[in-house]
Design a protein around this motif. Structure first.
Motif, PDB file in Angstrom:
ATOM      1  N   VAL A  50       1.007  -1.193  -0.079  1.00  0.00           N
ATOM      2  CA  VAL A  50      -0.061   0.027  -0.039  1.00  0.00           C
ATOM      3  C   VAL A  50       0.828   1.287   0.059  1.00  0.00           C
ATOM      4  N   GLY A  51       2.078   1.192  -0.202  1.00  0.00           N
ATOM      5  CA  GLY A  51       3.027   2.163  -0.168  1.00  0.00           C
ATOM      6  C   GLY A  51       4.581   1.882   0.356  1.00  0.00           C
ATOM      7  N   ALA A  52       5.624   2.833  -0.246  1.00  0.00           N
ATOM      8  CA  ALA A  52       6.815   2.337   0.016  1.00  0.00           C
ATOM      9  C   ALA A  52       7.134   1.880   1.440  1.00  0.00           C
ATOM     10  N   GLY A  53       7.818   0.770   1.685  1.00  0.00           N
ATOM     11  CA  GLY A  53       8.200   0.223   3.076  1.00  0.00           C
ATOM     12  C   GLY A  53       7.089  -0.533   3.755  1.00  0.00           C
ATOM     13  N   ILE A  54       5.941  -0.574   2.936  1.00  0.00           N
ATOM     14  CA  ILE A  54       4.849  -1.383   3.455  1.00  0.00           C
ATOM     15  C   ILE A  54       4.319  -2.614   2.549  1.00  0.00           C
ATOM     16  N   THR A  55       4.324  -3.807   2.909  1.00  0.00           N
ATOM     17  CA  THR A  55       3.907  -5.062   2.193  1.00  0.00           C
ATOM     18  C   THR A  55       3.275  -5.885   2.865  1.00  0.00           C
ATOM     19  N   ASP A  56       2.503  -6.768   2.476  1.00  0.00           N
ATOM     20  CA  ASP A  56       1.506  -7.661   3.155  1.00  0.00           C
ATOM     21  C   ASP A  56       1.286  -8.806   2.206  1.00  0.00           C
ATOM     22  N   GLN A  57       1.004  -9.866   2.803  1.00  0.00           N
ATOM     23  CA  GLN A  57       0.612 -11.134   2.053  1.00  0.00           C
ATOM     24  C   GLN A  57      -0.920 -11.190   1.798  1.00  0.00           C
ATOM     25  N   GLY A  58      -0.767 -11.828   0.305  1.00  0.00           N
ATOM     26  CA  GLY A  58      -2.131 -12.044  -0.136  1.00  0.00           C
ATOM     27  C   GLY A  58      -2.655 -13.547   0.153  1.00  0.00           C
ATOM     28  N   GLU A  59      -3.408 -14.051  -0.911  1.00  0.00           N
ATOM     29  CA  GLU A  59      -3.855 -15.406  -0.626  1.00  0.00           C
ATOM     30  C   GLU A  59      -2.796 -16.489  -0.883  1.00  0.00           C
ATOM     31  N   VAL A  60      -1.805 -16.503  -1.721  1.00  0.00           N
ATOM     32  CA  VAL A  60      -0.757 -17.573  -1.894  1.00  0.00           C
ATOM     33  C   VAL A  60       0.603 -17.114  -1.874  1.00  0.00           C
ATOM     34  N   PRO A  61       1.019 -16.586  -0.630  1.00  0.00           N
ATOM     35  CA  PRO A  61       2.243 -15.794  -0.666  1.00  0.00           C
ATOM     36  C   PRO A  61       3.556 -17.012  -0.366  1.00  0.00           C
ATOM     37  N   ASN A  62       3.454 -18.261  -0.153  1.00  0.00           N
ATOM     38  CA  ASN A  62       4.576 -18.941   0.351  1.00  0.00           C
ATOM     39  C   ASN A  62       5.294 -19.328  -0.882  1.00  0.00           C
ATOM     40  N   GLY A  63       6.690 -19.055  -0.723  1.00  0.00           N
ATOM     41  CA  GLY A  63       7.664 -19.353  -1.787  1.00  0.00           C
ATOM     42  C   GLY A  63       8.132 -18.054  -2.469  1.00  0.00           C
ATOM     43  N   TYR A  64       7.330 -16.913  -2.023  1.00  0.00           N
ATOM     44  CA  TYR A  64       7.640 -15.722  -2.786  1.00  0.00           C
ATOM     45  C   TYR A  64       8.069 -14.642  -1.777  1.00  0.00           C
ATOM     46  N   ASN A  65       8.776 -13.530  -2.012  1.00  0.00           N
ATOM     47  CA  ASN A  65       9.291 -12.431  -1.214  1.00  0.00           C
ATOM     48  C   ASN A  65       8.902 -11.036  -2.047  1.00  0.00           C
ATOM     49  N   VAL A  66       8.644 -10.057  -1.285  1.00  0.00           N
ATOM     50  CA  VAL A  66       8.726  -8.863  -2.130  1.00  0.00           C
ATOM     51  C   VAL A  66       9.268  -7.846  -1.048  1.00  0.00           C
ATOM     52  N   SER A  67       9.589  -6.656  -1.848  1.00  0.00           N
ATOM     53  CA  SER A  67       9.832  -5.525  -0.942  1.00  0.00           C
ATOM     54  C   SER A  67       9.317  -4.356  -1.770  1.00  0.00           C
ATOM     55  N   ARG A  68       9.323  -3.295  -1.028  1.00  0.00           N
ATOM     56  CA  ARG A  68       8.921  -1.877  -1.750  1.00  0.00           C
ATOM     57  C   ARG A  68       9.722  -0.712  -1.200  1.00  0.00           C
ATOM     58  N   SER A  69      10.944  -0.544  -1.783  1.00  0.00           N
ATOM     59  CA  SER A  69      11.672   0.607  -1.268  1.00  0.00           C
ATOM     60  C   SER A  69      11.408   1.909  -2.210  1.00  0.00           C
ATOM     61  N   THR A  70      10.605   1.985  -3.189  1.00  0.00           N
ATOM     62  CA  THR A  70      10.364   3.065  -3.789  1.00  0.00           C
ATOM     63  C   THR A  70       8.809   2.927  -4.060  1.00  0.00           C
ATOM     64  N   THR A  71       8.305   4.167  -4.499  1.00  0.00           N
ATOM     65  CA  THR A  71       6.608   4.025  -4.833  1.00  0.00           C
ATOM     66  C   THR A  71       6.570   3.307  -6.247  1.00  0.00           C
TER      67      THR A  71
END
Lengths: 114, 112
Positions: A50-71
């Motif tokens: 929902v914005g830089a620095g904020i991530t959350d899991q959805g329905e099928v997150p296992n095995g995946y990673n994300v990051s959000r350093s910029t918009t």
């Protein structure tokens, strides 16, 4: 007017390999997300932000990673690829709310894991 | 039961025909509704939002029936270019977060 740019378009991995799918948007949208699409199933949400620095899991997150350093950027990392992750992946950003909400999708990545 | 259900089709119709798709949703807390269009091997694109009173955009008409928990899409005077998969999308509040759920799509093939 680029919109949502997603790379690569195609990728073949061996089981156990890692890789990163890139996603960038130039519309200054706060919300970004990753979906996978499998035959006979609707798009399923993997992770979202929902914005830089904020991530959350959805329905099928296992095995995946994300990051959000910029918009602008929201990469998706496969840590150790498995055949079950063979799918088409879409990145999307969102504008508006409620009935005015609209998702803008990237052109997709066809991933095969052997 | 799937949260959003669609008939996968394909619906094979001649040019100029009128065709309608339905989509049912199971969660009565669903708040907003959309139709997306997806061409073969392409990304989904918003076709239209669905308003409570129903709405029209050219040859396309969308309806919402909250009592029966379904939305519909009517396409009049079908064109070859309407051939695509139509995705029903439902948005609801889920434990304080908004959650979009996609149907698996209805395939339309318009024939000359």
């Amino acid at each position: 007017n680029a919109g949502v740019t997603q790379t690569p378009k195609f990728q073949v991995l061996k089981t156990g390999q890692s890789m990163t799918l890139q996603c960038a948007q130039d519309m200054n949208h706060e919300y970004m997300s990753w979906y996978r699409q499998d035959p006979g199933m609707g798009l399923r949400l993997i992770h979202y932000s929902v914005g830089a620095g904020i991530t959350d899991q959805g329905e099928v997150p296992n095995g995946y990673n994300v990051s959000r350093s910029t918009t602008e950027d929201f990469p998706l990392r496969l840590l150790s690829a498995a055949p079950s992750q063979t799918s088409v992946y879409f990145c999307a950003s969102r504008a508006g709310t409620g009935v005015g909400e609209k998702l803008f999708f990237g052109s997709g990545t066809q991933l095969s894991v052997l | 039961r799937k949260e959003v259900e669609q008939d996968p089709g394909p619906f094979n119709v001649p040019e100029g025909a009128t065709v309608a798709f339905n989509c049912t949703y199971s969660n009565s807390a669903s708040q907003s509704f959309f139709w997306y269009r997806q061409d073969c091997r392409k990304e989904p694109k918003l076709l239209m939002s669905v308003y409570s009173s129903g709405n029209e955009d050219g040859r396309f008409t969308a309806q919402l029936n909250r009592a029966s928990q379904y939305i519909s899409l009517l396409i009049r005077d079908s064109k070859l270019s309407d051939s695509a998969t139509y995705l029903c999308v439902v948005n609801r509040l889920d434990t304080g977060r908004r959650a979009l759920t996609f149907g698996s799509g209805t395939r339309l093939q318009v024939q000359p």
